[in-house]
Scaffold this motif. Structure first.
Motif, mmCIF file in Angstrom:
data_model
loop_
_atom_site.group_PDB
_atom_site.id
_atom_site.type_symbol
_atom_site.label_atom_id
_atom_site.label_comp_id
_atom_site.label_asym_id
_atom_site.label_seq_id
_atom_site.Cartn_x
_atom_site.Cartn_y
_atom_site.Cartn_z
ATOM 1 N N GLU A 40 5.508 2.686 3.505
ATOM 2 C CA GLU A 40 4.311 2.198 2.158
ATOM 3 C C GLU A 40 4.019 1.813 0.954
ATOM 4 O O GLU A 40 3.143 0.992 0.721
ATOM 5 C CB GLU A 40 4.045 3.734 2.121
ATOM 6 C CG GLU A 40 3.977 4.732 3.283
ATOM 7 C CD GLU A 40 3.543 6.300 3.169
ATOM 8 O OE1 GLU A 40 3.460 6.226 2.106
ATOM 9 O OE2 GLU A 40 2.864 7.068 3.835
ATOM 10 N N ASP A 41 5.766 1.383 0.526
ATOM 11 C CA ASP A 41 5.801 0.763 -0.873
ATOM 12 C C ASP A 41 5.454 -1.267 -0.320
ATOM 13 O O ASP A 41 4.806 -1.592 -1.051
ATOM 14 C CB ASP A 41 6.698 0.741 -1.691
ATOM 15 C CG ASP A 41 6.588 2.126 -1.655
ATOM 16 O OD1 ASP A 41 5.668 2.457 -1.568
ATOM 17 O OD2 ASP A 41 7.255 3.437 -1.475
ATOM 18 N N THR A 42 6.596 -1.526 0.534
ATOM 19 C CA THR A 42 6.479 -2.798 0.627
ATOM 20 C C THR A 42 5.746 -3.425 1.895
ATOM 21 O O THR A 42 5.319 -4.166 2.109
ATOM 22 C CB THR A 42 8.272 -2.976 0.969
ATOM 23 O OG1 THR A 42 8.242 -2.804 2.418
ATOM 24 C CG2 THR A 42 8.752 -2.523 0.211
ATOM 25 N N GLY A 43 5.156 -2.391 2.865
ATOM 26 C CA GLY A 43 4.764 -3.029 4.022
ATOM 27 C C GLY A 43 5.575 -3.560 4.771
ATOM 28 O O GLY A 43 5.259 -3.883 6.350
ATOM 29 N N ASP A 44 6.430 -2.836 4.936
ATOM 30 C CA ASP A 44 8.020 -3.664 6.227
ATOM 31 C C ASP A 44 7.855 -2.660 7.588
ATOM 32 O O ASP A 44 7.476 -1.915 6.823
ATOM 33 C CB ASP A 44 9.475 -3.763 5.176
ATOM 34 C CG ASP A 44 9.270 -4.882 3.585
ATOM 35 O OD1 ASP A 44 8.871 -5.727 4.247
ATOM 36 O OD2 ASP A 44 10.119 -4.677 3.609
ATOM 37 N N ILE A 45 8.373 -3.887 7.733
ATOM 38 C CA ILE A 45 8.054 -2.586 9.350
ATOM 39 C C ILE A 45 9.117 -2.440 9.698
ATOM 40 O O ILE A 45 10.177 -3.651 10.467
ATOM 41 C CB ILE A 45 6.838 -3.619 10.945
ATOM 42 C CG1 ILE A 45 6.175 -3.905 9.954
ATOM 43 C CG2 ILE A 45 7.395 -2.635 12.212
ATOM 44 C CD1 ILE A 45 4.871 -2.985 10.114
ATOM 45 N N TYR A 46 9.602 -1.172 11.360
ATOM 46 C CA TYR A 46 10.931 -1.037 11.166
ATOM 47 C C TYR A 46 10.782 -0.740 12.525
ATOM 48 O O TYR A 46 9.973 0.496 12.878
ATOM 49 C CB TYR A 46 11.931 -0.080 10.544
ATOM 50 C CG TYR A 46 12.143 -0.892 8.758
ATOM 51 C CD1 TYR A 46 13.472 -0.988 8.586
ATOM 52 C CD2 TYR A 46 11.818 -0.258 7.860
ATOM 53 C CE1 TYR A 46 13.249 -2.106 7.216
ATOM 54 C CE2 TYR A 46 11.218 -0.773 6.818
ATOM 55 C CZ TYR A 46 12.558 -1.736 6.346
ATOM 56 O OH TYR A 46 12.953 -1.552 5.056
ATOM 57 N N PHE A 47 11.471 -1.426 13.572
ATOM 58 C CA PHE A 47 11.365 -0.579 15.370
ATOM 59 C C PHE A 47 12.527 0.082 14.726
ATOM 60 O O PHE A 47 13.327 -0.021 14.845
ATOM 61 C CB PHE A 47 11.978 -2.500 15.642
ATOM 62 C CG PHE A 47 11.153 -3.030 16.148
ATOM 63 C CD1 PHE A 47 9.496 -3.166 17.141
ATOM 64 C CD2 PHE A 47 9.969 -3.609 15.275
ATOM 65 C CE1 PHE A 47 8.779 -3.787 17.065
ATOM 66 C CE2 PHE A 47 8.821 -4.719 15.136
ATOM 67 C CZ PHE A 47 7.991 -4.443 16.242
#
Ligand code: SF4
Ligand code: SF4
Length: 149
Positions: A40-47
């Motif tokens: 939520e903070d960085t917007g990074d996506i993890y599969f």
């Protein structure tokens, strides 16, 4: 060379493609059907290796593709003007690659002329996923993977 021999994905923008050309860009890797977690903070996506239970494990294709939102309401539909949302797709996805101005990989069926090449190259999710109807929601973080990116 006749015009029909041209590699359309090298000469047309995503916006210019016909419906058939657009659909043929999908290599059936099944990676976009994996559940993802977003920071939520960085917007990074993890599969994760948890996959939609509708995905055919062998073909890595959706049996309900044409009306898939009737089965999974938040299932994605990709649009050429998606902008930043292309980051939700794996970096190997043809739509994201072309959006980023990158070439397709040699294993892409449009280049290899072989629908199996995406599996033989180890890109598809075949054989390495867990169906989401067998995983509890609180367990999903334990399923984060690094083989997609
Ligand atoms: S990640 Fe891209 S290429 Fe792979 S199945 Fe999804 S839309 Fe098709
Ligand atoms: S409904 Fe079909 S396209 Fe959508 S996530 Fe499930 S298997 Fe993939």
């Amino acid at each position: 060379m006749q015009k029909t021999d041209l590699k359309f994905w090298e000469t047309l923008s995503l916006e210019q493609m016909s419906r058939a050309q657009w659909e043929s860009l999908c290599d059936s890797c099944g990676r976009c059907c994996l559940h993802k977690l977003e920071d939520e903070d960085t917007g990074d996506i993890y599969f994760t290796d948890v996959v939609c239970h509708y995905l055919n494990e062998q073909t890595c294709q959706c049996p309900h593709y044409d009306n898939r939102q009737e089965f999974v309401p938040d299932c994605l539909t990709i649009y050429p003007d998606w902008g930043k949302k292309f980051n939700w797709l794996p970096s190997t996805c043809a739509y994201r690659l072309l959006h980023e101005g990158k070439p397709l990989f040699d294993w892409h069926p449009l280049i290899s002329k072989d629908l199996q090449s995406v599996h033989l190259a180890g890109i598809s999710v075949r054989g390495r996923t867990f169906s989401d109807d067998k995983i509890k929601e609180e367990e999903i973080e334990l399923h984060m993977i690094d083989w997609v990116e």
